[in-house]
Design an enzyme around this catalytic site. Structure first.
Site, PDB file in Angstrom:
ATOM      1  N   GLY A 141       0.826  -1.211   0.000  1.00  0.00           N
ATOM      2  CA  GLY A 141       0.000   0.000   0.000  1.00  0.00           C
ATOM      3  C   GLY A 141       0.859   1.259   0.000  1.00  0.00           C
ATOM      4  N   HIS A 187       4.697   1.701  -7.925  1.00  0.00           N
ATOM      5  CA  HIS A 187       3.675   0.640  -7.910  1.00  0.00           C
ATOM      6  C   HIS A 187       2.822   0.720  -9.184  1.00  0.00           C
ATOM      7  CE1 HIS A 187       4.078   1.379  -3.378  1.00  0.00           C
ATOM      8  NE2 HIS A 187       4.446   0.125  -3.525  1.00  0.00           N
ATOM      9  N   LYS A 223      13.757  -1.713  -7.719  1.00  0.00           N
ATOM     10  CA  LYS A 223      14.114  -0.984  -6.500  1.00  0.00           C
ATOM     11  C   LYS A 223      14.507  -1.960  -5.387  1.00  0.00           C
ATOM     12  CE  LYS A 223      13.208   1.877  -2.893  1.00  0.00           C
ATOM     13  NZ  LYS A 223      12.175   1.132  -2.198  1.00  0.00           N
ATOM     14  N   GLN A 276      15.160  -8.832  -3.591  1.00  0.00           N
ATOM     15  CA  GLN A 276      13.856  -9.467  -3.392  1.00  0.00           C
ATOM     16  C   GLN A 276      13.378 -10.151  -4.675  1.00  0.00           C
ATOM     17  OE1 GLN A 276      10.488  -7.537  -1.224  1.00  0.00           O
ATOM     18  NE2 GLN A 276       9.836  -6.938  -3.264  1.00  0.00           N
TER      19      GLN A 276
HETATM   20  P1  AMP Z   1       6.236  -2.273  -1.484  1.00  0.00           P
HETATM   21  O1  AMP Z   1       4.850  -1.765  -1.403  1.00  0.00           O
HETATM   22  O2  AMP Z   1       7.264  -1.264  -1.060  1.00  0.00           O
HETATM   23  O3  AMP Z   1       6.410  -3.619  -0.825  1.00  0.00           O
HETATM   24  O4  AMP Z   1       6.541  -2.507  -3.016  1.00  0.00           O
HETATM   25  C1  AMP Z   1       5.706  -3.300  -3.807  1.00  0.00           C
HETATM   26  C2  AMP Z   1       6.368  -3.520  -5.141  1.00  0.00           C
HETATM   27  O5  AMP Z   1       6.620  -2.267  -5.765  1.00  0.00           O
HETATM   28  C3  AMP Z   1       7.743  -4.226  -5.010  1.00  0.00           C
HETATM   29  O6  AMP Z   1       7.883  -5.141  -6.080  1.00  0.00           O
HETATM   30  C4  AMP Z   1       8.708  -3.076  -5.148  1.00  0.00           C
HETATM   31  O7  AMP Z   1       9.984  -3.468  -5.634  1.00  0.00           O
HETATM   32  C5  AMP Z   1       7.981  -2.204  -6.151  1.00  0.00           C
HETATM   33  N1  AMP Z   1       8.474  -0.833  -6.091  1.00  0.00           N
HETATM   34  C6  AMP Z   1       8.633  -0.060  -4.990  1.00  0.00           C
HETATM   35  N2  AMP Z   1       9.168   1.127  -5.324  1.00  0.00           N
HETATM   36  C7  AMP Z   1       9.370   1.108  -6.663  1.00  0.00           C
HETATM   37  C8  AMP Z   1       9.906   2.029  -7.619  1.00  0.00           C
HETATM   38  N3  AMP Z   1      10.343   3.217  -7.259  1.00  0.00           N
HETATM   39  N4  AMP Z   1       9.960   1.652  -8.910  1.00  0.00           N
HETATM   40  C9  AMP Z   1       9.514   0.428  -9.316  1.00  0.00           C
HETATM   41  N5  AMP Z   1       8.982  -0.487  -8.463  1.00  0.00           N
HETATM   42  C10 AMP Z   1       8.923  -0.148  -7.161  1.00  0.00           C
END
Ligand code: AMP
Length: 335
Positions: free
Chosen positions: A46, A52, A183, A187
């Site tokens: 979220g 995202h 990013k 993972q």
């Molecule tokens: P999170 O909500 O932070 O767990 O991220 C969910 C997904 O969005 C994960 O696959 C992250 O690697 C990706 N994500 C987060 N920040 C970015 C970004 N700046 N650019 C591309 N993908 C992202």
């Protein structure tokens, strides 16, 4: 339960169906199987931003249907970390999802997210969950040998929590294809390996896509939900991590010596830290590493064109930021 969302909590209204239980999502998924529709999946915690949304658009444009999950996963936060304060912006998230559309191929209409999966902690962890790994009971997934370096070196237990929750999400959604961000490069690569090791079919390892990091067009700061923690002064200096990685990248190309390249990068960061200090902002590096994308082992010697993950983490005041650049040939990693 305070800030964790219980099943009984009334959600803001949304035109996109929201599934709160695994059982209800499975019913939806069964229908997609019957209709022979491909299902793309984007897992998030979220506090959605353009990073995202870029994953979501990839999924929308390449799949008949798309599921986006919002779940703040307790198992990936150490007891000392920010689980209780992690940004939660559900109303804005739902509005953003409703606005995000891509053209439907060969028709006049548009594609929008088909389903939002927001499971409860209880549904995701039927045996219960505590953040203290030594007190945990039940089933957990560990990708041995791949979770203790880079980001995992600073956050022991983090990738165990990630691998566990993503396995559960994959089991619930059964995605045809899934999209993760560069990013969080360790993972994405670790999860791809996990899909291979566990012989997962939904998704198959080749169907886990890692897409490029979305950055601020102004200074290159990688978008992150945690950027919301930055004060205006912190924000002014937050891009120094990306700038430092770029200094390291150039030094690696010119000097072809890892230790010298990192030394040069850290000297640059020190200069940036002094400038930040004048604004009352404390910058502290956590790590800069260079690793092989397959083995995650430290890279020592320069090989022309060979892919290397250059990753870093630093504190800006109380906020911990991470970032990375792929050096050399990123083919086979991204996309
Ligand atoms: P999170 O909500 O932070 O767990 O991220 C969910 C997904 O969005 C994960 O696959 C992250 O690697 C990706 N994500 C987060 N920040 C970015 C970004 N700046 N650019 C591309 N993908 C992202």
């Amino acid at each position: 339960m305070s800030r964790l969302l219980a099943a009984s909590v009334t959600l803001p209204t949304s035109t996109i169906p929201i599934f709160r239980t695994v059982a209800s999502l499975r019913e939806w998924r069964r229908k997609a199987y019957l209709e022979q529709k491909s299902v793309g999946f984007v897992a998030t915690m979220g506090a959605l931003h353009d990073g995202h949304i870029s994953l979501l658009k990839h999924s929308l444009s390449r799949n008949d249907l798309t599921v986006l999950s919002i779940f703040v996963n307790p198992a990936q936060f150490a007891p000392t970390e920010d689980l209780s304060t992690y940004p939660r912006t559900l109303e804005a998230d739902l509005a953003l999802l409703e606005q995000t559309k891509v053209p439907e191929p060969s028709t006049e209409s548009e594609r929008i997210t088909s389903a939002i999966f927001m499971p409860t902690v209880h549904d995701m962890y039927p045996s219960g969950i505590t953040q203290d790994v030594s007190g945990q009971k039940g089933t957990f997934i560990e990708v041995k040998g791949y979770g203790h370096q880079m980001e995992g070196g600073s956050r022991p237990g983090f990738f165990r929590g990630v691998a566990t929750v993503v396995t559960k999400l994959f089991n619930a959604v059964e995605p045809t294809d899934t999209y993760f961000g560069q990013k969080d490069i360790q993972q994405g690569l670790l999860l791809r390996r996990m899909c291979r090791d566990l012989l997962l079919s939904h998704p198959e390892p080749g169907h886990l896509h890692i897409m490029p990091t979305v950055r601020s067009p102004v200074d290159g700061l990688a978008l992150s939900s945690r950027n919301a923690y930055l004060s205006p002064n912190d924000r002014k200096h937050a891009s120094s991590l990306y700038a430092t990685l770029n200094v390291c990248k150039d030094a690696w190309r010119d000097l072809r010596d890892k230790n010298l390249a990192i030394e040069k990068a850290l000297a640059y960061l020190k200069e940036r830290s002094s400038a930040a200090e004048a604004d009352g902002v404390l910058i502290k590096p956590d790590y800069i590493h260079m690793n092989d994308p397959d083995t995650f082992e430290d890279v020592q010697t320069y090989e022309e064109g060979k892919a290397v993950i250059l990753s870093g983490a630093m504190w800006v005041g109380k906020t911990r930021l991470i970032d990375n650049i792929i050096l050399g040939n990123a083919e086979g990693i991204l996309g």
